[in-house]
Every structure is written in structure tokens, then in C-alpha cells.
Design an enzyme around this catalytic site. Sequence first.
Site: not given
Ligand code: CP
Ligand code: NVA
Length: 305
Positions: A104, A131, A134, A221, A261, A289
Site C-alpha cells: 500500500r 484499489h 477493494q 468514498d 469502502c 475483503r
Molecule cells: N477500505 C480499506 O482499504 O480500508 P483500510 O484503509 O482500513 O485498509
Molecule cells: N480513497 C480512500 C480509500 C481508503 C480505503 C483513500 O485513498 O484514502
Amino acid sequence: MRMKHLLKMLDLSTQDITDILNLADQLKYELRHGIEHKYLAGKTLGLIFEKASTRTRVSFEVGMYQLGGMPLFLSADHMQIGRGEPVEDTARVLSRYLDGIMIRTFAQEEVEALAKHGSIPIVNGLTDFCHPCQILADLMTIREKKGKLEGLKACFIGDGNNMMNSLIVGCLKMGMKISVACPEGYDPDPRVLEFAKGNPDFVLCRSPKEAAKDADVVFTDVWASMGQEEEAAARRTAFAGYQVNAELMALAHPDAMVQHCLPAHRGEEITADVFEAHADEIFEEAENRLHAQKAVLVKLMGNKE
Ligand code: CP
Ligand code: NVA
């Protein structure tokens, strides 16, 4: 051809996505019924995090354990990559210890570079661009609740961010219609717009009402993603009017689902009443997930085709 990595939805075929969703359903069934499924016995997965996470970290760690393998949480702050060691070298070193890496981070290019220079499967656990984990869980949840994907209409209200980018690609690849409403200046990534160009199932508009009309699934989101904290105030102004609320939901299909998400900001992109009315679907999405990612790991790292 067998999938080698999960870097972005653009790389997956419709068949790849269907295979992952089918295996995810199987793994969910096996877990629910106490059927052992240690398809990754003895395998190790490194989890590199350059951003915060609740769901991604826990679902990958638990998922690896349930598959008989071992996860290693690798905070970038505590790795040499966080002090400037090149990603090319990190990839080559970690490939000699691990069977797979989930990462990530911010730049999609970093994930692509790990895949290019390493020799083990790489899974994108979120970048600024996309993502995919997700969206696989989201498609699984929609299919589970609606019994199909093809022909359904999804809409996404808000920022043209990593979620919207992946959702557009995932929906179109699965034969769904997808309408997105974003304020000017917050459109999806040009690579995604190029992919969707000319597809009659894709609509980009400025009006949340137009996007939500007759939708079977309503997505939203956060307005400010990780790394955009300093823009939060400006974004609150730009996104005023881009909220999923009861008035908007009244335009969607009467049985419309809501997907988020998480984490959610009640009172910003979604009202508390809409969130709570659809909490079962949203938390099923969060649970999925686990199952969807286990399917990805088995496909990439297991002996199962
Ligand atoms: N939706 C998601 O990716 O959650 P986290 O940021 O908690 O991993
Ligand atoms: N768009 C958000 C998604 C988090 C799971 C971010 O990137 O912070």
C-alpha cells in the site's frame, strides 16, 4: 494465461475477475462451514504499508493465517525503503525471502516497479491511482446480494479517486453500467477515461441526481483521501452537493444497495441515516475483503489454477 500479479483492474480480464469471485465465494463457504483450506501452507506474504490501514492489514494477515501461510507486517517507516533504498533493490531482496508482497503506497509506479524488478507476485493494496482489492470485494458483494453483475447499474458520487478509477474499470469489465458524478477538476484518471471512452455503459457527469437515477448500487468514498489531508477544507467546499443522502437515494432503484469502502465520514460524503440503513451491505463488503483477497492470493501464490 495465469495471473502473475494484481497491480490494477485494467490488467485483469473478465474471466480473471469471474474466477477470483468464484473462488472467493468458495473460500467464504469453506470458512463458514469450518472446512480447512490451507492452500498456502508454508508460504509467506510481506505486507508493506506506507499509508494507514485497518481492513487491508487485518484481512490480509488473517487471510494468510487461514490459508496456512504466514503474513509479515512491514511498516515502511521501519524499512530501508522508507529511508530511500531503491524499490528495485527492495524487490530483488524480498523476492529471495518471500512468496509474495502486498504493498500500500502512494505512486502506482512503485507497485509496478516492484513487479518489474522482483520475481514474486505483487498485490496492490491501494495506491493513489487504484484499489483493486477493494473493487473485487465490492463486485463479490454485489453479485452475492443481486445474484448477478451483468446489466446492473452502479453509480459513484464524489471524487475521481483510486476507488472511482477501479470501480469504473471493474464494472465495465463485468458488463455493468457505471455513471459517475464528480465536480469539475475531480474527474477520474485519464488512463481510466481512455479505457472507458466510447463505451455506452459509462457516463461521467456533474449531476449526482443524473448519476443516481435508477442505480442498483450507489457508491461513494471520502472527499479527501490519504495524502490529501491539507486539501480537506477546499475539498469540503468543492464536494458540497455530492453527498449520498435520502433525497439522492430516492432517485435510485427502490432496492438499491449502498457500498462504501470505509472509513466513512458521516455528514460529508454520506449521511448517517443512509449509512445505517445500508450498514449490513457495507459491513458485508468489508468482510468480503477477506474472502476476495484470499482468492487473489491462492490464484497468485498457490498451486490451484
Ligand atoms: N477500505 C480499506 O482499504 O480500508 P483500510 O484503509 O482500513 O485498509
Ligand atoms: N480513497 C480512500 C480509500 C481508503 C480505503 C483513500 O485513498 O484514502
